[in-house]
Scaffold this active site. Structure first.
Site, PDB file in Angstrom:
ATOM      1  N   HIS A 165      -3.423   7.311   2.867  1.00  0.00           N
ATOM      2  CA  HIS A 165      -3.829   6.023   2.293  1.00  0.00           C
ATOM      3  C   HIS A 165      -5.183   5.656   2.892  1.00  0.00           C
ATOM      4  CE1 HIS A 165      -4.048   1.955   1.092  1.00  0.00           C
ATOM      5  NE2 HIS A 165      -3.670   1.432   2.246  1.00  0.00           N
ATOM      6  N   CYS A 186       0.811  -1.228   0.000  1.00  0.00           N
ATOM      7  CA  CYS A 186       0.000   0.000   0.000  1.00  0.00           C
ATOM      8  C   CYS A 186       0.840   1.272   0.000  1.00  0.00           C
ATOM      9  CB  CYS A 186      -0.928   0.030   1.205  1.00  0.00           C
ATOM     10  SG  CYS A 186      -2.073  -1.335   1.223  1.00  0.00           S
ATOM     11  N   ASN A 218     -10.014  -0.122   0.280  1.00  0.00           N
ATOM     12  CA  ASN A 218      -8.549  -0.017   0.228  1.00  0.00           C
ATOM     13  C   ASN A 218      -8.069  -0.513  -1.139  1.00  0.00           C
ATOM     14  OD1 ASN A 218      -5.793  -0.384   0.480  1.00  0.00           O
ATOM     15  ND2 ASN A 218      -5.887  -1.440   2.458  1.00  0.00           N
TER      16      ASN A 218
HETATM   17  N1  ACO Z   1     -18.047  -8.571   9.597  1.00  0.00           N
HETATM   18  C1  ACO Z   1     -18.431  -8.833  10.862  1.00  0.00           C
HETATM   19  N2  ACO Z   1     -17.549  -9.159  11.819  1.00  0.00           N
HETATM   20  C2  ACO Z   1     -16.261  -9.214  11.505  1.00  0.00           C
HETATM   21  C3  ACO Z   1     -15.794  -8.951  10.200  1.00  0.00           C
HETATM   22  C4  ACO Z   1     -16.747  -8.609   9.223  1.00  0.00           C
HETATM   23  N3  ACO Z   1     -16.411  -8.328   7.957  1.00  0.00           N
HETATM   24  N4  ACO Z   1     -14.458  -9.061  10.170  1.00  0.00           N
HETATM   25  C5  ACO Z   1     -14.084  -9.405  11.428  1.00  0.00           C
HETATM   26  N5  ACO Z   1     -15.169  -9.507  12.221  1.00  0.00           N
HETATM   27  C6  ACO Z   1     -15.227  -9.863  13.631  1.00  0.00           C
HETATM   28  C7  ACO Z   1     -14.010 -10.646  14.067  1.00  0.00           C
HETATM   29  O1  ACO Z   1     -14.166 -12.019  13.781  1.00  0.00           O
HETATM   30  C8  ACO Z   1     -13.991 -10.345  15.552  1.00  0.00           C
HETATM   31  O2  ACO Z   1     -14.961 -11.200  16.179  1.00  0.00           O
HETATM   32  P1  ACO Z   1     -14.665 -11.844  17.640  1.00  0.00           P
HETATM   33  O3  ACO Z   1     -14.494 -10.647  18.553  1.00  0.00           O
HETATM   34  O4  ACO Z   1     -15.889 -12.649  17.888  1.00  0.00           O
HETATM   35  O5  ACO Z   1     -13.391 -12.614  17.471  1.00  0.00           O
HETATM   36  C9  ACO Z   1     -14.507  -8.918  15.649  1.00  0.00           C
HETATM   37  O6  ACO Z   1     -15.178  -8.666  14.407  1.00  0.00           O
HETATM   38  C10 ACO Z   1     -13.406  -7.890  15.828  1.00  0.00           C
HETATM   39  O7  ACO Z   1     -12.354  -8.192  14.894  1.00  0.00           O
HETATM   40  P2  ACO Z   1     -11.043  -7.311  14.802  1.00  0.00           P
HETATM   41  O8  ACO Z   1     -10.150  -7.902  13.783  1.00  0.00           O
HETATM   42  O9  ACO Z   1     -10.496  -7.102  16.184  1.00  0.00           O
HETATM   43  O10 ACO Z   1     -11.679  -5.940  14.284  1.00  0.00           O
HETATM   44  P3  ACO Z   1     -10.980  -4.552  14.092  1.00  0.00           P
HETATM   45  O11 ACO Z   1     -11.715  -3.540  14.841  1.00  0.00           O
HETATM   46  O12 ACO Z   1      -9.492  -4.621  14.294  1.00  0.00           O
HETATM   47  O13 ACO Z   1     -11.270  -4.264  12.546  1.00  0.00           O
HETATM   48  C11 ACO Z   1     -10.018  -4.329  10.466  1.00  0.00           C
HETATM   49  C12 ACO Z   1     -10.726  -5.136  11.556  1.00  0.00           C
HETATM   50  C13 ACO Z   1     -11.067  -3.483   9.794  1.00  0.00           C
HETATM   51  C14 ACO Z   1      -9.379  -5.283   9.487  1.00  0.00           C
HETATM   52  C15 ACO Z   1      -8.945  -3.399  11.110  1.00  0.00           C
HETATM   53  O14 ACO Z   1      -8.174  -4.144  12.019  1.00  0.00           O
HETATM   54  C16 ACO Z   1      -8.008  -2.769  10.106  1.00  0.00           C
HETATM   55  O15 ACO Z   1      -8.396  -1.901   9.364  1.00  0.00           O
HETATM   56  N6  ACO Z   1      -6.720  -3.145  10.127  1.00  0.00           N
HETATM   57  C17 ACO Z   1      -5.652  -2.447   9.392  1.00  0.00           C
HETATM   58  C18 ACO Z   1      -5.717  -2.679   7.904  1.00  0.00           C
HETATM   59  C19 ACO Z   1      -4.542  -1.996   7.247  1.00  0.00           C
HETATM   60  O16 ACO Z   1      -4.234  -0.840   7.491  1.00  0.00           O
HETATM   61  N7  ACO Z   1      -3.825  -2.711   6.421  1.00  0.00           N
HETATM   62  C20 ACO Z   1      -2.629  -2.152   5.830  1.00  0.00           C
HETATM   63  C21 ACO Z   1      -2.753  -1.972   4.428  1.00  0.00           C
HETATM   64  S1  ACO Z   1      -3.202  -3.445   3.537  1.00  0.00           S
HETATM   65  C22 ACO Z   1      -1.943  -3.770   2.360  1.00  0.00           C
HETATM   66  O17 ACO Z   1      -0.847  -3.353   2.499  1.00  0.00           O
HETATM   67  C23 ACO Z   1      -2.288  -4.664   1.188  1.00  0.00           C
END
Ligand code: ACO
Length: 326
Positions: A253, A113, A283
């Site tokens: 980003h 990214c 993204n």
């Molecule tokens: N729908 C419903 N529930 C979901 C979903 C979904 N799509 N995805 C995850 N959950 C659930 C999980 O299973 C978890 O359930 P549990 O508590 O029963 O285990 C709960 O939601 C919380 O999950 P988390 O992973 O802790 O959620 P978080 O608030 O961290 O959000 C996310 C997840 C959106 C992926 C976030 O962590 C994020 O944006 N991370 C950074 C992404 C990023 O910046 N990536 C870098 C660039 S990517 C690249 O370089 C290609």
């Protein structure tokens, strides 16, 4: 002193829209969860005939047209992508051929990214050293082809698209003022696409194990991203002896609205000073910043003589910023 200056921008996203409601029918998720946790409402995905170079060419043609330039006026093409058409030839070479940019050398870079901002770092040096006169830098991705559409933790996040800039030298006191790039390979396992390379080359086993799809430890990545980007943005301003209040626009980003808001809070920036389009595209990795820049310019939010800050975070891990005086 010669500085690199962005003289034109262009972007392209495919026509097909996938909404959060569409995803509710595929995996166990909800529009509410996706909007609240990410800020994404819909994303674009390619049709079966399109690959990354097709998107890159559309964005590039758009930028060339606005600059009243022909493809043969370009002397270097760099494509930032982690979803190339194929391992080689590079996507940049494919773009060179499709555009008919006969006088351009061409190569790809991959910093996930952060790829586009890494590209600006490179382009800025190449223009200042006068190694090249006019460079086409494209960020382009087709993430939909490396997304596991059965994995709700990743499939709601990504989209396809491309953005392009044309960069030339200027002797005026504007352009790319500074670029800052960083990596931490020890955290590479937070976001990866393990299959299809020389470690896990394509086989029935890699396909059954779904190694050719993006794997992400979302929550851990999130925490590192917030901490790193806050620090990066603050340090970029400090190193240029500027106060964040002197920024007219932050173009981050577009990975997660909560990450964007955290950086904006740290810089004390009001909403009107932060460009956000994550709700429309999700993204799009290396394409996200050049698409956002192009849209910000078209919306009249990039003002001549003002400072804008671009910053990105991604797989590698990598992170990068570019301070630009427009
Ligand atoms: N729908 C419903 N529930 C979901 C979903 C979904 N799509 N995805 C995850 N959950 C659930 C999980 O299973 C978890 O359930 P549990 O508590 O029963 O285990 C709960 O939601 C919380 O999950 P988390 O992973 O802790 O959620 P978080 O608030 O961290 O959000 C996310 C997840 C959106 C992926 C976030 O962590 C994020 O944006 N991370 C950074 C992404 C990023 O910046 N990536 C870098 C660039 S990517 C690249 O370089 C290609």
């Amino acid at each position: 002193m010669i500085r690199a200056s962005i003289i034109s921008t262009g972007s392209y996203v495919p026509d097909t829209v996938i909404t959060n409601n569409d995803l509710e029918r595929i995996v166990d998720t909800s529009d509410d969860w996706i909007v609240e946790r990410t800020g994404i409402r819909e994303r674009r995905i390619v049709d079966s005939s399109q690959a990354t170079s097709d998107l890159a060419c559309e964005a590039a043609r758009n930028a060339l047209k606005k600059a009243h330039l022909r493809p043969k006026d370009i002397d270097l093409i760099i494509v930032a992508t982690c979803t190339p058409d194929m391992a080689f030839p590079s996507t940049a070479c494919i773009v060179q051929d499709k555009l008919g940019a006969r006088h351009a050398a061409a190569f790809d870079i991959n910093a996930a990214c952060s790829g586009f901002v890494y590209g600006l770092h490179l382009v800025s040096s190449l223009i200042r050293s006068e190694a090249h006169k006019r460079i086409l830098l494209v960020g382009a991705e087709v993430l939909s082809r490396v997304t596991d559409w059965q994995d709700r933790t990743t499939c709601v996040l990504f989209g396809d698209g491309a953005g392009a800039v044309i960069v030339e030298g200027t002797r005026e006191k504007r352009g790319i003022i500074s670029t800052h790039i960083h990596s931490d390979g020890s955290l590479g396992d937070l976001i990866m696409l393990p299959g299809g390379g020389s470690r896990f080359s394509c086989s029935m086993e890699t396909i059954l194990k779904k190694l050719h799809f993006i794997k992400m430890k979302g929550n851990e990545t999130f925490k590192v991203a917030v901490r790193t980007l806050e620090e990066l943005a603050t340090r970029t301003m400090e190193e240029n002896n500027l106060d964040p209040s002197q920024l007219s626009l932050l173009i981050p980003h577009q990975a997660n609205i909560r990450i964007i808001q955290a950086t904006a809070r740290r810089l004390n920036l009001t909403e009107d000073k932060v460009f956000v389009n994550i709700e429309k595209y999700g993204n799009t990795s290396a394409a996200s910043i050049p698409i956002a820049l192009d849209e910000a310019i078209r919306a009249g939010r990039v003002i001549a003589g003002e400072y804008i800050l671009l910053e990105a975070f991604g797989g590698g891990l990598t992170w990068a910023s570019a301070l630009v005086k427009w």
